[in-house]
Design an enzyme around this catalytic site. Structure first.
Site, PDB file in Angstrom:
ATOM      1  N   LYS A   1       0.722  -1.204   0.084  1.00 19.47           N
ATOM      2  CA  LYS A   1       0.145  -0.116  -0.004  1.00 19.47           C
ATOM      3  C   LYS A   1       0.741   1.433  -0.051  1.00 19.47           C
ATOM      4  O   LYS A   1       0.683   2.205  -0.917  1.00 19.47           O
ATOM      5  CB  LYS A   1      -0.900   0.166   1.479  1.00 19.47           C
ATOM      6  CG  LYS A   1      -1.864  -1.212   1.328  1.00 19.47           C
ATOM      7  CD  LYS A   1      -2.988  -0.965   2.488  1.00 19.47           C
ATOM      8  CE  LYS A   1      -2.061  -1.116   3.650  1.00 19.47           C
ATOM      9  NZ  LYS A   1      -1.454  -2.420   4.042  1.00 19.47           N
TER      10      LYS A   1
ATOM     11  N   ARG B   1      -9.923   0.559   8.383  1.00 25.30           N
ATOM     12  CA  ARG B   1      -9.633  -0.584   8.759  1.00 25.30           C
ATOM     13  C   ARG B   1     -10.447  -1.443   9.687  1.00 25.30           C
ATOM     14  O   ARG B   1     -10.314  -2.808   9.752  1.00 25.30           O
ATOM     15  CB  ARG B   1      -8.154  -0.571   9.793  1.00 25.30           C
ATOM     16  CG  ARG B   1      -6.952  -0.948   8.832  1.00 25.30           C
ATOM     17  CD  ARG B   1      -5.784  -0.861   9.809  1.00 25.30           C
ATOM     18  NE  ARG B   1      -4.690  -1.642   9.548  1.00 25.30           N
ATOM     19  CZ  ARG B   1      -3.768  -0.925   9.002  1.00 25.30           C
ATOM     20  NH1 ARG B   1      -3.491   0.142   8.677  1.00 25.30           N
ATOM     21  NH2 ARG B   1      -2.492  -1.626   8.741  1.00 25.30           N
TER      22      ARG B   1
ATOM     23  N   ARG C   1      11.102  -5.583   5.183  1.00 25.92           N
ATOM     24  CA  ARG C   1      10.811  -3.981   4.995  1.00 25.92           C
ATOM     25  C   ARG C   1      11.887  -3.455   5.771  1.00 25.92           C
ATOM     26  O   ARG C   1      12.091  -3.435   7.019  1.00 25.92           O
ATOM     27  CB  ARG C   1       9.488  -3.822   5.414  1.00 25.92           C
ATOM     28  CG  ARG C   1       9.173  -2.334   5.544  1.00 25.92           C
ATOM     29  CD  ARG C   1       7.667  -2.077   5.492  1.00 25.92           C
ATOM     30  NE  ARG C   1       6.953  -2.662   6.476  1.00 25.92           N
ATOM     31  CZ  ARG C   1       5.647  -2.739   6.337  1.00 25.92           C
ATOM     32  NH1 ARG C   1       5.069  -2.003   5.351  1.00 25.92           N
ATOM     33  NH2 ARG C   1       4.949  -3.566   7.331  1.00 25.92           N
TER      34      ARG C   1
ATOM     35  N   ARG D   1      10.990  -1.529  11.350  1.00 27.25           N
ATOM     36  CA  ARG D   1      10.099  -1.378  12.221  1.00 27.25           C
ATOM     37  C   ARG D   1       9.667  -2.380  13.383  1.00 27.25           C
ATOM     38  O   ARG D   1       9.934  -3.467  13.176  1.00 27.25           O
ATOM     39  CB  ARG D   1       8.684  -1.061  11.581  1.00 27.25           C
ATOM     40  CG  ARG D   1       8.289   0.095  10.782  1.00 27.25           C
ATOM     41  CD  ARG D   1       7.235   0.228   9.651  1.00 27.25           C
ATOM     42  NE  ARG D   1       5.816  -0.525  10.372  1.00 27.25           N
ATOM     43  CZ  ARG D   1       4.784  -0.669   9.541  1.00 27.25           C
ATOM     44  NH1 ARG D   1       4.753  -0.086   8.602  1.00 27.25           N
ATOM     45  NH2 ARG D   1       3.750  -1.261   9.967  1.00 27.25           N
TER      46      ARG D   1
ATOM     47  N   ARG E   1      -0.935  -9.458  12.921  1.00 29.06           N
ATOM     48  CA  ARG E   1      -1.535  -8.358  12.072  1.00 29.06           C
ATOM     49  C   ARG E   1      -2.296  -8.703  10.988  1.00 29.06           C
ATOM     50  O   ARG E   1      -3.328  -8.337  10.668  1.00 29.06           O
ATOM     51  CB  ARG E   1      -0.354  -7.412  11.593  1.00 29.06           C
ATOM     52  CG  ARG E   1      -0.022  -6.541  12.902  1.00 29.06           C
ATOM     53  CD  ARG E   1       1.516  -5.918  12.523  1.00 29.06           C
ATOM     54  NE  ARG E   1       1.489  -5.059  11.295  1.00 29.06           N
ATOM     55  CZ  ARG E   1       2.699  -5.027  10.531  1.00 29.06           C
ATOM     56  NH1 ARG E   1       3.804  -5.345  11.040  1.00 29.06           N
ATOM     57  NH2 ARG E   1       2.541  -4.070   9.565  1.00 29.06           N
TER      58      ARG E   1
HETATM   59  P1  ADP Z   1       0.867  -1.956   7.638  1.00 27.95           P
HETATM   60  O1  ADP Z   1       0.321  -1.270   6.220  1.00 27.95           O
HETATM   61  O2  ADP Z   1       2.229  -2.820   7.452  1.00 27.95           O
HETATM   62  O3  ADP Z   1      -0.082  -2.878   8.078  1.00 27.95           O
HETATM   63  P2  ADP Z   1       0.348   0.460   8.865  1.00 27.95           P
HETATM   64  O4  ADP Z   1       1.569   1.244   8.977  1.00 27.95           O
HETATM   65  O5  ADP Z   1      -0.596   0.982   7.984  1.00 27.95           O
HETATM   66  O6  ADP Z   1       1.011  -0.858   8.510  1.00 27.95           O
HETATM   67  O7  ADP Z   1      -0.144   0.330  10.409  1.00 27.95           O
HETATM   68  C1  ADP Z   1       0.646   0.187  11.568  1.00 27.95           C
HETATM   69  C2  ADP Z   1      -0.155  -0.245  12.591  1.00 27.95           C
HETATM   70  O8  ADP Z   1      -0.761   1.061  13.030  1.00 27.95           O
HETATM   71  C3  ADP Z   1      -1.356  -1.128  12.566  1.00 27.95           C
HETATM   72  O9  ADP Z   1      -1.091  -2.468  12.863  1.00 27.95           O
HETATM   73  C4  ADP Z   1      -2.090  -0.577  13.760  1.00 27.95           C
HETATM   74  O10 ADP Z   1      -1.832  -0.829  14.906  1.00 27.95           O
HETATM   75  C5  ADP Z   1      -2.114   0.850  13.421  1.00 27.95           C
HETATM   76  N1  ADP Z   1      -3.098   1.478  12.650  1.00 27.95           N
HETATM   77  C6  ADP Z   1      -2.823   2.113  11.463  1.00 27.95           C
HETATM   78  N2  ADP Z   1      -3.954   2.405  10.922  1.00 27.95           N
HETATM   79  C7  ADP Z   1      -4.980   2.118  11.700  1.00 27.95           C
HETATM   80  C8  ADP Z   1      -6.367   2.121  11.589  1.00 27.95           C
HETATM   81  N3  ADP Z   1      -6.952   2.800  10.351  1.00 27.95           N
HETATM   82  N4  ADP Z   1      -7.266   1.658  12.577  1.00 27.95           N
HETATM   83  C9  ADP Z   1      -6.576   1.202  13.737  1.00 27.95           C
HETATM   84  N5  ADP Z   1      -5.090   1.060  13.579  1.00 27.95           N
HETATM   85  C10 ADP Z   1      -4.467   1.348  12.864  1.00 27.95           C
HETATM   86  P1  ADP Z   2       2.133  -1.705   3.162  1.00 28.57           P
HETATM   87  O1  ADP Z   2       2.033  -0.237   3.257  1.00 28.57           O
HETATM   88  O2  ADP Z   2       0.803  -2.303   2.468  1.00 28.57           O
HETATM   89  O3  ADP Z   2       2.248  -2.621   4.488  1.00 28.57           O
HETATM   90  P2  ADP Z   2       4.539  -1.482   1.868  1.00 28.57           P
HETATM   91  O4  ADP Z   2       4.498  -0.593   0.842  1.00 28.57           O
HETATM   92  O5  ADP Z   2       5.217  -0.917   3.046  1.00 28.57           O
HETATM   93  O6  ADP Z   2       3.558  -2.376   2.243  1.00 28.57           O
HETATM   94  O7  ADP Z   2       5.581  -2.862   1.147  1.00 28.57           O
HETATM   95  C1  ADP Z   2       5.881  -4.116   2.139  1.00 28.57           C
HETATM   96  C2  ADP Z   2       7.319  -4.312   1.677  1.00 28.57           C
HETATM   97  O8  ADP Z   2       7.280  -5.159   0.456  1.00 28.57           O
HETATM   98  C3  ADP Z   2       8.506  -3.349   1.239  1.00 28.57           C
HETATM   99  O9  ADP Z   2       9.549  -3.738   1.886  1.00 28.57           O
HETATM  100  C4  ADP Z   2       8.135  -3.077   0.115  1.00 28.57           C
HETATM  101  O10 ADP Z   2       9.505  -2.526  -0.535  1.00 28.57           O
HETATM  102  C5  ADP Z   2       8.000  -4.369  -0.592  1.00 28.57           C
HETATM  103  N1  ADP Z   2       7.189  -4.154  -1.663  1.00 28.57           N
HETATM  104  C6  ADP Z   2       6.224  -3.440  -2.008  1.00 28.57           C
HETATM  105  N2  ADP Z   2       5.682  -3.744  -3.064  1.00 28.57           N
HETATM  106  C7  ADP Z   2       6.339  -4.946  -3.623  1.00 28.57           C
HETATM  107  C8  ADP Z   2       6.040  -5.541  -5.020  1.00 28.57           C
HETATM  108  N3  ADP Z   2       5.180  -5.261  -5.891  1.00 28.57           N
HETATM  109  N4  ADP Z   2       6.955  -6.684  -5.043  1.00 28.57           N
HETATM  110  C9  ADP Z   2       7.942  -6.863  -4.268  1.00 28.57           C
HETATM  111  N5  ADP Z   2       8.169  -6.376  -3.223  1.00 28.57           N
HETATM  112  C10 ADP Z   2       7.104  -5.214  -2.829  1.00 28.57           C
END
Ligand code: ADP
Ligand code: ADP
Ligand code: ZN
Length: 214
Positions: free
Chosen positions: A13, A88, A127, A160, A171
Site C-alpha cells: 500500500k 481498517r 521491509r 519497524r 497483524r
Molecule cells: P501495514 O500497512 O504494514 O499494516 P500501517 O503502517 O498501516 O502498517 O499500520 C501500522 C499499525 O498502526 C497497525 O498495525 C495498527 O496498529 C495501527 N493502525 C494504522 N492504521 C490504523 C487504523 N486505521 N485503525 C487502527 N489501527 C491502525
Molecule cells: P504496506 O504499506 O501495504 O504494509 P509496503 O508498501 O510497506 O506495504 O510494502 C511492504 C514491503 O514489500 C516493502 O519492503 C516494499 O519494499 C516491498 N514491496 C512492495 N511492493 C512490492 C512488490 N510489488 N513486489 C515486491 N516487493 C514489494
C-alpha cells in the site's frame, strides 16, 4: 481524486501510495505514519497507539476516526486525497462515509491490493524504512543502492518494531477478521479495483493508473 488503498500488512500500500500521490498531486494520508510520527515525538496519542501497535492490534476506532476527519478537512485535501491504511474496520468505513456525506464529497475508487500470506510475511520482515523521509525498501525485493542507506536522502534505514514475524502473523489475522470485510462493503458500492499485489511494483502502478484514467 479521493482514493482508498486497502490490503493486508505488507501488501504494498505504502509503496503504491507514494507513486500515486505524485502522479495525482494529492496528499498521502497514512494513519500508520501518523501514529509512528506521534510515537517519535512521544505525544499522548503516540503513547496510547504504541500499546496496540506493538501487539499487532488495531488502535481503537475512536482514536483513529477523529484524526482522519480533521485531516481530510484541511485545505490541501480540497482536490482529493489518498487514504493508506484507513479505514481498517467497518465502523471506520461507516464513519468516513458519514463524514464525506456531510462534506458533500464522494470516493472515486478503492484499490484492493491482494497478496497471499507467505509473501506478506517475507515482505514485512524484509521491509526497511528511512528514518528521515519515510521511503520504503526491501532487503531483497527493492534494495537501496547502499546497504542501510536511503537512496533519496541518505537517511538511515531501520526495521519497524512491529515487523517481527510473530507480530506480522498477528497483524494478518487481525486484517482477516476486521479489515477484509471492507472489501465486500466497498464492492457493494461499486468502488473496488482489485489488483494482484504479487506483480512488480511498476506493473501494479500501471494497472491502477489505467483504471483511474478510465
Ligand atoms: P501495514 O500497512 O504494514 O499494516 P500501517 O503502517 O498501516 O502498517 O499500520 C501500522 C499499525 O498502526 C497497525 O498495525 C495498527 O496498529 C495501527 N493502525 C494504522 N492504521 C490504523 C487504523 N486505521 N485503525 C487502527 N489501527 C491502525
Ligand atoms: P504496506 O504499506 O501495504 O504494509 P509496503 O508498501 O510497506 O506495504 O510494502 C511492504 C514491503 O514489500 C516493502 O519492503 C516494499 O519494499 C516491498 N514491496 C512492495 N511492493 C512490492 C512488490 N510489488 N513486489 C515486491 N516487493 C514489494
Ligand atoms: Zn530517505
Amino acid at each position: 481524486m479521493r482514493l482508498i488503498l486497502l490490503g493486508p500488512p505488507g501488501a504494498g500500500k505504502g509503496t503504491q501510495a507514494s507513486v500515486i500521490v505524485k502522479e495525482y498531486n494529492i496528499p498521502h494520508i497514512s494513519t500508520g505514519d501518523i501514529f509512528r510520527d506521534n510515537i517519535k515525538r512521544d505525544t499522548e496519542l503516540g503513547k496510547r497507539a504504541k500499546e496496540y501497535m506493538d501487539k499487532g492490534l488495531l488502535v481503537p476506532d475512536e482514536l483513529v476516526v477523529s484524526i482522519v476527519k480533521d485531516r481530510i478537512a484541511e485545505d490541501d485535501c480540497r482536490d482529493g486525497f489518498l487514504l493508506d491504511g484507513f479505514p481498517r474496520t467497518i465502523n471506520q468505513g461507516e464513519a468516513l462515509d458519514a463524514e464525506l456525506e456531510q462534506m458533500s464529497l464522494e470516493l472515486d475508487k478503492v484499490v484492493n491490493i491482494d497478496v497471499g500470506v507467505e509473501i506478506l510475511i517475507q515482505r514485512a520482515i524484509g521491509r526497511r524504512v528511512c528514518r528521515d523521509c519515510g521511503a520504503t525498501y526491501h532487503v531483497e525485493f527493492s534494495p537501496p543502492r547502499t546497504d542501510g542507506i536511503c537512496d533519496i536522502c541518505n537517511g538511515e534505514l531501520f526495521q519497524r518494531d512491529d515487523d517481527k514475524v510473530e507480530t506480522v502473523k498477528r497483524r494478518i489475522e487481525v486484517y482477516n477478521e476486521q479489515t477484509e470485510p471492507l472489501i465486500d462493503y466497498y464492492t457493494k458500492k461499486g468502488l473496488v479495483l482489485n489488483v494482484d499485489g504479487t506483480k512488480p511494483i511498476d506493473e501494479i502502478f500501471e494497472k491502477i493508473s489505467k483504471s483511474l484514467m478510465g
